[in-house]
Enzyme design. Sequence first.
Site, short mmCIF file in Angstrom:
data_model
loop_
_atom_site.label_atom_id
_atom_site.label_comp_id
_atom_site.label_asym_id
_atom_site.label_seq_id
_atom_site.Cartn_x
_atom_site.Cartn_y
_atom_site.Cartn_z
N CYS A 30 0.85 -1.46 0.31
CA CYS A 30 -0.25 -0.45 0.01
C CYS A 30 0.90 1.44 0.04
O CYS A 30 0.86 1.88 -0.67
CB CYS A 30 -0.67 -0.30 1.42
SG CYS A 30 -1.85 1.50 1.27
N CYS A 89 13.77 4.45 15.46
CA CYS A 89 14.75 5.53 14.97
C CYS A 89 15.13 6.13 16.81
O CYS A 89 16.30 7.12 17.08
CB CYS A 89 15.07 6.93 14.13
SG CYS A 89 14.39 5.95 12.88
N GLY A 121 35.77 0.65 9.25
CA GLY A 121 36.46 -0.33 8.41
C GLY A 121 36.71 -1.36 8.68
O GLY A 121 36.26 -1.48 10.49
N HIS A 168 33.68 5.53 23.63
CA HIS A 168 34.21 5.96 21.76
C HIS A 168 34.40 7.56 21.65
O HIS A 168 33.29 7.87 22.50
CB HIS A 168 32.70 5.55 20.99
CG HIS A 168 33.73 6.35 19.53
ND1 HIS A 168 34.21 6.94 18.60
CD2 HIS A 168 34.14 4.42 18.06
CE1 HIS A 168 34.33 6.54 17.63
NE2 HIS A 168 34.52 5.89 17.10
N THR A 205 32.29 8.68 13.02
CA THR A 205 33.50 7.28 12.83
C THR A 205 34.52 8.04 12.22
O THR A 205 35.16 9.21 12.36
CB THR A 205 33.21 6.64 11.15
OG1 THR A 205 34.40 5.80 11.02
CG2 THR A 205 33.02 7.42 10.26
N GLU A 206 35.45 7.36 13.00
CA GLU A 206 36.97 7.30 13.49
C GLU A 206 37.72 7.88 12.17
O GLU A 206 38.45 8.57 11.88
CB GLU A 206 37.65 6.13 13.86
CG GLU A 206 38.78 6.77 14.67
CD GLU A 206 39.30 5.40 15.61
OE1 GLU A 206 39.80 4.24 15.05
OE2 GLU A 206 38.68 4.98 16.87
N ARG A 229 38.67 11.79 11.75
CA ARG A 229 39.18 12.04 11.81
C ARG A 229 41.39 11.27 10.98
O ARG A 229 42.09 12.12 10.21
CB ARG A 229 39.87 11.55 12.86
CG ARG A 229 39.19 12.62 14.41
CD ARG A 229 39.72 11.76 15.48
NE ARG A 229 38.32 10.87 16.34
CZ ARG A 229 38.22 9.82 16.61
NH1 ARG A 229 39.91 9.70 17.64
NH2 ARG A 229 38.24 8.57 16.35
N ARG A 271 41.02 4.92 21.48
CA ARG A 271 39.84 5.33 21.75
C ARG A 271 39.77 5.59 23.11
O ARG A 271 39.12 6.76 23.95
CB ARG A 271 38.35 4.81 21.18
CG ARG A 271 38.83 4.60 20.14
CD ARG A 271 37.97 3.60 19.41
NE ARG A 271 37.24 3.43 17.93
CZ ARG A 271 36.43 2.43 17.41
NH1 ARG A 271 36.07 1.53 17.87
NH2 ARG A 271 36.33 2.73 16.21
N HIS A 282 31.17 2.09 23.92
CA HIS A 282 31.10 2.31 22.73
C HIS A 282 30.87 0.52 22.86
O HIS A 282 30.77 -0.13 21.65
CB HIS A 282 31.86 2.63 21.59
CG HIS A 282 32.58 2.39 20.94
ND1 HIS A 282 31.16 2.81 19.35
CD2 HIS A 282 32.97 1.46 19.72
CE1 HIS A 282 31.00 2.03 18.02
NE2 HIS A 282 32.06 1.42 18.32
N HIS A 283 31.87 -0.11 23.13
CA HIS A 283 32.45 -1.15 22.89
C HIS A 283 32.48 -2.29 24.57
O HIS A 283 33.64 -1.83 25.34
CB HIS A 283 33.51 -1.55 21.95
CG HIS A 283 33.68 -3.21 21.27
ND1 HIS A 283 33.26 -3.46 20.79
CD2 HIS A 283 34.00 -4.23 21.70
CE1 HIS A 283 33.73 -4.63 20.37
NE2 HIS A 283 34.31 -5.23 21.71
N ARG A 297 39.92 -1.95 22.25
CA ARG A 297 39.78 -2.92 20.73
C ARG A 297 40.10 -1.28 20.13
O ARG A 297 39.68 0.03 20.55
CB ARG A 297 38.46 -2.54 20.86
CG ARG A 297 38.57 -3.04 18.76
CD ARG A 297 36.68 -3.92 19.26
NE ARG A 297 35.55 -2.86 18.48
CZ ARG A 297 35.71 -1.30 17.85
NH1 ARG A 297 36.21 -1.44 16.97
NH2 ARG A 297 34.66 -0.77 18.29
#
Length: 595
Positions: free
Chosen positions: A65, A108, A194, A388, A400-401, A404, A425, A527-528, A568
């Site tokens: 639709c 979102c 990346g 991050h 994103t890194e 930089r 980081r 971030h991680h 990391r």
Amino acid sequence: MFSGKVKKTALALLVSGFVTGTAYAAPEFLADFHAENGCDSCHASAKGSVSDDNLSHENAQCVSCHGDLKELAAAAPKDKVSPHQSHLIGEIACTSCHKGHEKSVTYCDSCHSFSFDMPYGGKWERKFTPVNADKDIQDKAIAAGAKETTDVVIIGSGGAGLAAAVSARDAGAKVILLEKEPIPGGNTKLAAGGMNAAETKSQAKLGIEDKKQIMIDDTMKGGRELNDPELVKVLANNSSDSIDWLTSLGADMTDVGRMGGASVNRSHRPTGGAGVGAHVAQVLWDSAVKRGTDIRLNSRVVRILEDANGKVTGVLVKGEYTGYYVIKADAVVIAAGGFAKNNDRVAKYDPKLKGFKATNHPGATGDGLDVAQLAGAATRDLEYIQAHPTYSPDGGVMITEAVRGNGAIVVNREGKRFMNEITTRDKASAAILQQTGESAYLLFDDSVRKSLKAIEGYMHLQIVKQGNTVEELAKQLNVPAAELATTVTTYNGFVKAAKDSQFERPNLPRELVTPPYYALEIAPAVHHTMGGVVIDTQAEVKSEKTGKPISGLYAAGEVTGGVHGANRLGGNAISDIVTFGRIAGASAAKYAKDN
């Protein structure tokens, strides 16, 4: 299904209401609005029964639709942030936001901080529910026995889970992949920088000299030598093969740049520096689907089942719409990610991060770690959690890194540089938190913008300030214009001299001399999570009690510990999930075949 004319009208109405804030009067819910069409205009039957936990039929009806994401995004005004122009992967899932019998939500909002006018909308929110809640009901579902059987169950649809699915299917295993969120991709679809790999064909074509041993050394140094050396060797020694494998599946990994902590340019990404995560996730999704993987969304694994000898026998699943059921399986791969979005847990291990925002998708709450521990898995390094340094407070998105890495500098509210922009980081985050306001600005020119397609996404989100001169940009940022101009001029001098005598930045890719000039505010965000379940080089999960592998249980990606040590390096996450995801899938398939 609907005619083209009806579809076009419905699309226009939906976009108009979403973007301009059209008032949607009573009825209260979306289902009420569609009521005159009957339940079967949305559902699989006139009684209103759902098709499956993916809501496959319902979502197909929405698309028939209103159109798909691309059509909706194309119809949106160009000067507005479109919620339909996204980094989402896989099948469209309109029901992620548009709810029928409850208030609709803007998914979102789980990450971003924009205001959308959602038809029949409510507030997006989530309360973490322990995996062992409803234990009595869970026990009854287990006692009822298996509803179905497969060779391998994979928990999580991020890069590690999808890589494992492709690998296991190629090894001949029947695979069911379970994802608790309504959309696939995990954190992978958010990754932008990346994928680190050494001795690759792309590096060779660009004349970049790199060695796997250098990647090992960089990774160990970045992790403060607390990494598991054997896992790091697997990561680096298989990295170029993982690039080749992705390329064979249709990925473009030809652009090579550098991220923090790397001695050599080894961060692979699509041509022009486009975001790597969504691209890799989409390629893996398409490959998994092509191979006939049974992928189920809105399906949360709450328990890994074992026999009396500790051998894995399957999983207990809670389907959002179908309820609890058991899948019998010979092997299980946990690829459910980390817990950065669960700030209570983050603060438990690192109190300094209490109250921090997170760059992660909303499902990164630690479910996989919980079910693994309930199954007796050993863990390590849980106290090591990475912030991050370049999170946008305005957009609720990680920058994103690679920005930089391609030449941007970082300045404070006094208009001065204060660090080596491509340091690790942890050091970059600490330096930013010492500045006025505990944030800083990422500054770059048009040459940097043109060098990296990922920047266009930040432009679309309208979080970037712009000026035709450095002084004009300074006014936008409310920083001293003369000081900022001196900073840029001094930095450009370092680039000409090929030496940063102020902060010893090792790569100086370009002068910042091409107007317009751009800047956006950045601050650290969780971030991680480096810690997780203990695995060996074959991705087997080790037991807390015996230290030996748990028969039939494997893991890959952020749910594991040991690969990254205490910190990391940027670009190592995608390499981690692809390499160990492949290994976990192949190991699980072999185990299922042999047992």
